[in-house]
Design an enzyme around this catalytic site. Structure first.
Site: not given
Ligand code: 5GP
Ligand code: MG
Length: 155
Positions: A65, A117-118, A68, A130, A9, A96, A124
């Site tokens: 990117d 969700f973006v 979360d 993408r 991403g 987020k 993607d």
């Molecule tokens: P974390 O480990 O912080 O829970 O997740 C981060 C990863 O989740 C990011 O690198 C991304 O790949 C994915 N992700 C989290 N939220 C989104 C979203 O809203 N859209 C997309 N496309 N990917 C997300």
């Molecule tokens: Mg990712």
């Protein structure tokens, strides 16, 4: 300095960010996926493709990117610290904060966003969207039928 982008991403963001960083640096990439465990350790993220070069003694900027739950950035930061990087900093385009599960605060944040969700600008949905040259919010009813009534059925 090594800029470590977390694929897939992040590819567009790293392309732009790298061109704006004014100190000499190399760009490397990691493909990682989080296991979903709640604790922070290098054990709860799966490395599918590791960095190409050693980070020992180097200043590392990990770039994702989106932050979360925070699992990915927290785990990768710990992994690179364990590899004896001179310093480890984290960066995300979108944060987020309301979704955080592990106690991590990225050092550099483009923008804090609500729980959407973006897609687009590299990000993607099921491998699609993408290439959009902007960041869009996917309407919740497209992935959550319960959201249809609240949102209005306008497609
Ligand atoms: P974390 O480990 O912080 O829970 O997740 C981060 C990863 O989740 C990011 O690198 C991304 O790949 C994915 N992700 C989290 N939220 C989104 C979203 O809203 N859209 C997309 N496309 N990917 C997300
Ligand atoms: Mg990712």
């Amino acid at each position: 300095m090594v800029v470590v982008g977390l694929l897939d991403g992040v590819f567009m963001f790293v392309a732009d960010l790298s061109r704006d960083i004014e100190v000499p640096h190399v760009v490397d990439f990691v493909v990682a996926s989080s296991y979903g465990a709640n604790t922070v350790s290098s054990g709860n993220v799966k490395i599918k493709k590791d960095a190409s070069a050693s980070v020992r003694g180097k200043h590392v900027l990990i770039v994702d990117d989106i932050c979360d739950s925070g699992r990915t950035l927290a785990s990768l930061a710990e992994l690179f610290r364990s590899r004896e990087a001179a310093s480890v900093r984290t960066c995300c385009l979108l944060d987020k904060t309301c979704r955080r599960v592990v106690d991590v605060q990225p050092d550099y944040v483009g923008a804090v966003i609500d729980d959407h969700f973006v897609v687009g600008y590299g990000m993607d949905w099921d491998a699609k969207y993408r290439s959009l040259p902007f960041i869009g919010i996917v309407k919740p009813h497209l992935y959550d039928p319960a959201a249809r009534v609240e949102e209005g059925d306008d497609g």
